[in-house]
Design an enzyme around this catalytic site. Structure first.
Site, PDB file in Angstrom:
ATOM      1  N   ASN A  31      33.755  42.632  36.724  1.00 41.88           N
ATOM      2  CA  ASN A  31      33.931  41.433  37.551  1.00 41.88           C
ATOM      3  C   ASN A  31      34.815  40.476  36.749  1.00 41.88           C
ATOM      4  O   ASN A  31      34.342  39.807  35.835  1.00 41.88           O
ATOM      5  CB  ASN A  31      32.557  40.824  37.847  1.00 41.88           C
ATOM      6  CG  ASN A  31      32.645  39.589  38.707  1.00 41.88           C
ATOM      7  OD1 ASN A  31      33.739  39.117  39.037  1.00 41.88           O
ATOM      8  ND2 ASN A  31      31.493  39.045  39.071  1.00 41.88           N
ATOM      9  N   ARG A  67      34.746  44.296  41.339  1.00 34.29           N
ATOM     10  CA  ARG A  67      34.410  43.300  42.347  1.00 34.29           C
ATOM     11  C   ARG A  67      35.684  42.559  42.727  1.00 34.29           C
ATOM     12  O   ARG A  67      36.391  42.029  41.867  1.00 34.29           O
ATOM     13  CB  ARG A  67      33.404  42.305  41.779  1.00 34.29           C
ATOM     14  CG  ARG A  67      33.087  41.240  42.790  1.00 34.29           C
ATOM     15  CD  ARG A  67      32.251  40.138  42.210  1.00 34.29           C
ATOM     16  NE  ARG A  67      31.983  39.153  43.244  1.00 34.29           N
ATOM     17  CZ  ARG A  67      31.889  37.853  43.006  1.00 34.29           C
ATOM     18  NH1 ARG A  67      32.051  37.383  41.788  1.00 34.29           N
ATOM     19  NH2 ARG A  67      31.628  37.027  43.981  1.00 34.29           N
ATOM     20  N   HIS A  96      29.724  36.823  49.319  1.00 35.32           N
ATOM     21  CA  HIS A  96      28.420  37.316  48.848  1.00 35.32           C
ATOM     22  C   HIS A  96      27.999  38.566  49.633  1.00 35.32           C
ATOM     23  O   HIS A  96      26.819  38.901  49.688  1.00 35.32           O
ATOM     24  CB  HIS A  96      27.292  36.267  49.061  1.00 35.32           C
ATOM     25  CG  HIS A  96      27.342  35.096  48.134  1.00 35.32           C
ATOM     26  ND1 HIS A  96      26.934  33.843  48.537  1.00 35.32           N
ATOM     27  CD2 HIS A  96      27.729  34.978  46.858  1.00 35.32           C
ATOM     28  CE1 HIS A  96      27.072  32.995  47.540  1.00 35.32           C
ATOM     29  NE2 HIS A  96      27.551  33.657  46.500  1.00 35.32           N
ATOM     30  N   GLY A 111      22.116  30.942  44.925  1.00 34.75           N
ATOM     31  CA  GLY A 111      22.404  30.912  43.490  1.00 34.75           C
ATOM     32  C   GLY A 111      23.203  29.659  43.226  1.00 34.75           C
ATOM     33  O   GLY A 111      23.025  28.646  43.912  1.00 34.75           O
ATOM     34  N   ARG A 141      29.281  22.750  45.048  1.00 33.42           N
ATOM     35  CA  ARG A 141      30.088  22.735  46.282  1.00 33.42           C
ATOM     36  C   ARG A 141      29.340  22.013  47.401  1.00 33.42           C
ATOM     37  O   ARG A 141      28.126  22.190  47.541  1.00 33.42           O
ATOM     38  CB  ARG A 141      30.393  24.163  46.746  1.00 33.42           C
ATOM     39  CG  ARG A 141      31.430  24.861  45.882  1.00 33.42           C
ATOM     40  CD  ARG A 141      31.635  26.298  46.318  1.00 33.42           C
ATOM     41  NE  ARG A 141      31.388  27.195  45.202  1.00 33.42           N
ATOM     42  CZ  ARG A 141      31.143  28.491  45.309  1.00 33.42           C
ATOM     43  NH1 ARG A 141      31.109  29.066  46.489  1.00 33.42           N
ATOM     44  NH2 ARG A 141      30.918  29.223  44.247  1.00 33.42           N
ATOM     45  N   ARG A 149      16.802  23.909  38.329  1.00 32.04           N
ATOM     46  CA  ARG A 149      15.646  23.673  37.445  1.00 32.04           C
ATOM     47  C   ARG A 149      15.603  22.218  37.006  1.00 32.04           C
ATOM     48  O   ARG A 149      14.574  21.564  36.985  1.00 32.04           O
ATOM     49  CB  ARG A 149      15.728  24.554  36.194  1.00 32.04           C
ATOM     50  CG  ARG A 149      15.314  25.973  36.442  1.00 32.04           C
ATOM     51  CD  ARG A 149      15.750  26.874  35.346  1.00 32.04           C
ATOM     52  NE  ARG A 149      17.204  27.023  35.343  1.00 32.04           N
ATOM     53  CZ  ARG A 149      17.855  28.009  34.761  1.00 32.04           C
ATOM     54  NH1 ARG A 149      17.199  28.925  34.093  1.00 32.04           N
ATOM     55  NH2 ARG A 149      19.160  28.094  34.823  1.00 32.04           N
ATOM     56  N   GLY A 158      19.409  33.419  42.065  1.00 30.44           N
ATOM     57  CA  GLY A 158      18.702  32.579  41.079  1.00 30.44           C
ATOM     58  C   GLY A 158      17.649  31.655  41.668  1.00 30.44           C
ATOM     59  O   GLY A 158      16.470  31.718  41.290  1.00 30.44           O
ATOM     60  N   GLU A 183      15.109  33.555  44.179  1.00 27.00           N
ATOM     61  CA  GLU A 183      14.131  34.421  43.522  1.00 27.00           C
ATOM     62  C   GLU A 183      13.143  33.651  42.656  1.00 27.00           C
ATOM     63  O   GLU A 183      12.048  34.121  42.388  1.00 27.00           O
ATOM     64  CB  GLU A 183      14.860  35.453  42.638  1.00 27.00           C
ATOM     65  CG  GLU A 183      15.656  36.464  43.431  1.00 27.00           C
ATOM     66  CD  GLU A 183      16.629  37.260  42.562  1.00 27.00           C
ATOM     67  OE1 GLU A 183      16.373  37.444  41.354  1.00 27.00           O
ATOM     68  OE2 GLU A 183      17.674  37.692  43.095  1.00 27.00           O
ATOM     69  N   GLU A 216      24.019  42.852  42.471  1.00 24.99           N
ATOM     70  CA  GLU A 216      25.348  43.147  43.012  1.00 24.99           C
ATOM     71  C   GLU A 216      26.039  44.274  42.251  1.00 24.99           C
ATOM     72  O   GLU A 216      26.747  45.083  42.840  1.00 24.99           O
ATOM     73  CB  GLU A 216      26.205  41.867  42.983  1.00 24.99           C
ATOM     74  CG  GLU A 216      25.790  40.882  44.054  1.00 24.99           C
ATOM     75  CD  GLU A 216      26.307  39.478  43.835  1.00 24.99           C
ATOM     76  OE1 GLU A 216      25.741  38.764  42.977  1.00 24.99           O
ATOM     77  OE2 GLU A 216      27.272  39.093  44.501  1.00 24.99           O
TER      78      GLU A 216
HETATM   79  P1  ADP Z   1      25.397  32.730  40.306  1.00 29.00           P
HETATM   80  O1  ADP Z   1      25.715  32.237  41.691  1.00 29.00           O
HETATM   81  O2  ADP Z   1      26.140  32.026  39.239  1.00 29.00           O
HETATM   82  O3  ADP Z   1      25.363  34.242  40.193  1.00 29.00           O
HETATM   83  P2  ADP Z   1      22.500  32.870  40.032  1.00 29.00           P
HETATM   84  O4  ADP Z   1      22.174  33.661  41.238  1.00 29.00           O
HETATM   85  O5  ADP Z   1      22.270  33.494  38.701  1.00 29.00           O
HETATM   86  O6  ADP Z   1      23.936  32.222  40.110  1.00 29.00           O
HETATM   87  O7  ADP Z   1      21.645  31.524  40.121  1.00 29.00           O
HETATM   88  C1  ADP Z   1      21.793  30.543  39.138  1.00 29.00           C
HETATM   89  C2  ADP Z   1      20.986  29.339  39.527  1.00 29.00           C
HETATM   90  O8  ADP Z   1      19.629  29.706  39.739  1.00 29.00           O
HETATM   91  C3  ADP Z   1      20.937  28.296  38.426  1.00 29.00           C
HETATM   92  O9  ADP Z   1      22.032  27.439  38.495  1.00 29.00           O
HETATM   93  C4  ADP Z   1      19.679  27.578  38.745  1.00 29.00           C
HETATM   94  O10 ADP Z   1      19.997  26.532  39.634  1.00 29.00           O
HETATM   95  C5  ADP Z   1      18.814  28.568  39.497  1.00 29.00           C
HETATM   96  N1  ADP Z   1      17.597  28.957  38.775  1.00 29.00           N
HETATM   97  C6  ADP Z   1      17.473  29.880  37.806  1.00 29.00           C
HETATM   98  N2  ADP Z   1      16.196  29.942  37.374  1.00 29.00           N
HETATM   99  C7  ADP Z   1      15.482  29.055  38.105  1.00 29.00           C
HETATM  100  C8  ADP Z   1      14.105  28.640  38.152  1.00 29.00           C
HETATM  101  N3  ADP Z   1      13.196  29.187  37.351  1.00 29.00           N
HETATM  102  N4  ADP Z   1      13.767  27.672  39.027  1.00 29.00           N
HETATM  103  C9  ADP Z   1      14.676  27.120  39.849  1.00 29.00           C
HETATM  104  N5  ADP Z   1      15.983  27.469  39.856  1.00 29.00           N
HETATM  105  C10 ADP Z   1      16.386  28.420  39.003  1.00 29.00           C
END
Ligand code: ADP
Length: 398
Positions: free
Chosen positions: A9, A91, A180, A210, A241, A284, A330, A333, A384
């Site tokens: 990627n 990707r 996505h 995410g 965004r 977070r 992120g 999940e 992914e």
């Molecule tokens: P990307 O779009 O960069 O692939 P991810 O799917 O890895 O992103 O998601 C990243 C985001 O997930 C972080 O910016 C954060 O906001 C969120 N995140 C990660 N862990 C937690 C958590 N334990 N609680 C809440 N939000 C979280």
């Protein structure tokens, strides 16, 4: 050792790579090279046992970055020369209308991806660079391009057509494409399996939350609408965004204040979303500040969740019948608070979240709705890279 796919990627100045067993999803190693082309860069390589190796050095070119990644495999195993590497999976963000499937890369495909650069000026050039370098370094291996937009090529015209002049649509390819897609497709398949249903008989609202965030309406296993549009800016509120805003915002700021369009576009992509609302793009941090009574963080969280709820309602109406609402990525999940808030008040639509299940451990695809719910609510971790590896194998495999 079985067969492997190297998933690459490549961004504008970074390169993520992961060696994946396309059947099991297992990964014996992978990593990230950052700040390529800058005076100081960094390679982080993660081994199968979770061990990490970091190399702080300069990576002036993508070629050098990829060679450093190959060296990391040599040093920490398995060497890419020793594994049965059946493909490199790339990707690619924008496949336009031409690419609805994973595609074997040849010179013609490279030229077609280059033609799509005007639609994804921030992403496709980096993706192309990755393809070019990998084809040189791995000349004897099949290269497969997997497009973020491909899964959404099943959208009907009523969903992908913007109500704009014909010349914009016909000559300039202005329409909804959606992104996505690799994640939405992977998650939709896993959700159907968790429900014990045939994917072709399953209607879903998939919420990929995410740093970037998008919602997709899946009817009988295929995408019929999605919240991102011509670019990944439209739709849900994201880390930095804005998601949906009145399209006249650009013209208004440009006319009233004389701001250049590029600055406005940059601000909507990089200084908006959660960051624009409360100064932080990481949810977070937003949740932590909200717990301490920070009003801006509370508003940011509410705006984020409210926008999700609006899309769930819209896609419920699009689908007519929904088997499950699915959270992934992120935030999807890992944030029970977001999941509960985004779906609150939807009981009359048959959508409810069970508190104990929602706050319990999520180790894989998990049901978080009560047993008697009309609509299941699921958390399905996305992968992914595994999906790219699977799609690459489907093209080159026996
Ligand atoms: P990307 O779009 O960069 O692939 P991810 O799917 O890895 O992103 O998601 C990243 C985001 O997930 C972080 O910016 C954060 O906001 C969120 N995140 C990660 N862990 C937690 C958590 N334990 N609680 C809440 N939000 C979280």
């Amino acid at each position: 050792m079985g067969q492997y796919v190297l998933v690459v990627n490549a961004g504008s100045s970074s390169l993520k790579y992961r060696l994946v067993d396309p059947v099991s999803g297992d990964t014996p190693g992978g990593g990230l090279v950052e700040q390529i082309g800058e005076p100081a860069g960094r390679l982080k390589h993660v081994m199968a046992d979770g061990g990490r190796h970091t190399d702080e050095g300069a990576f002036p070119t993508f070629e050098g970055a990829l060679q450093a990644a190959a060296q990391a495999f040599d040093q920490h195993g398995p060497s890419l020369r020793d594994v049965d590497l059946v493909a490199v999976g790339h990707r690619v963000v924008h496949g336009g209308e031409r690419f609805a499937q994973p595609t074997l890369v040849d010179d013609d495909v490279v030229a077609a991806i280059a033609e799509l650069v005007p639609l994804a000026p921030l992403h496709n050039p980096g993706n192309l660079k990755g393809i070019e370098v990998c084809r040189r370094l791995f000349p004897d291996v099949a290269h497969v391009a997997v497009f973020d937009t491909a899964f959404h090529q099943t959208m009907p015209p009523v969903a992908f057509t913007y109500a704009v002049p014909a010349a914009w649509r016909d000559e300039h390819m202005i329409r909804r494409y959606g992104f996505h897609g690799t994640s939405h497709g992977f998650v939709a398949g896993a959700a159907a399996r968790l429900l014990g249903r045939d994917p072709q008989d399953t209607n879903l609202v998939v919420l990929h939350l995410g740093n970037g965030a998008s919602a997709t309406a899946v009817r009988r296993g295929v995408s019929v609408d999605t919240s991102m549009g011509l670019t990944p800016l439209e739709g849900l509120v994201m880390g930095t965004r804005s998601g949906d805003v009145d399209p006249a915002v650009h013209a208004h700021l440009h006319r009233q204040l004389g701001w250049p369009l590029d600055d406005i576009d940059h601000a909507l992509n990089h200084d908006s979303g959660l960051k624009g609302l409360c100064g932080h793009n990481d949810s977070r941090k937003v949740e932590e500040l909200m717990a301490r009574g920070d009003a801006a963080a509370a508003l940011a969280f509410d705006v984020f969740c409210y926008r999700i709820r609006k899309y769930v309602g819209a896609y419920y109406a699009v689908l007519g019948e929904v088997d499950a609402v699915v959270f992934t990525a992120g935030i999807g999940e890992r944030s029970p608070l977001t999941r509960a808030a985004a779906l609150s008040g939807l009981e009359r639509l048959g959508i409810a979240v069970d508190e104990a299940r929602n706050t319990g451990p999520i180790d894989g695809p998990t049901v978080i709705s009560p047993d008697d719910s009309e609509v299941a609510v699921l958390v399905v971790p996305t992968d992914e890279e595994w999906e790219i590896a699977r799609q690459a194998l489907s093209l080159v495999g026996p």
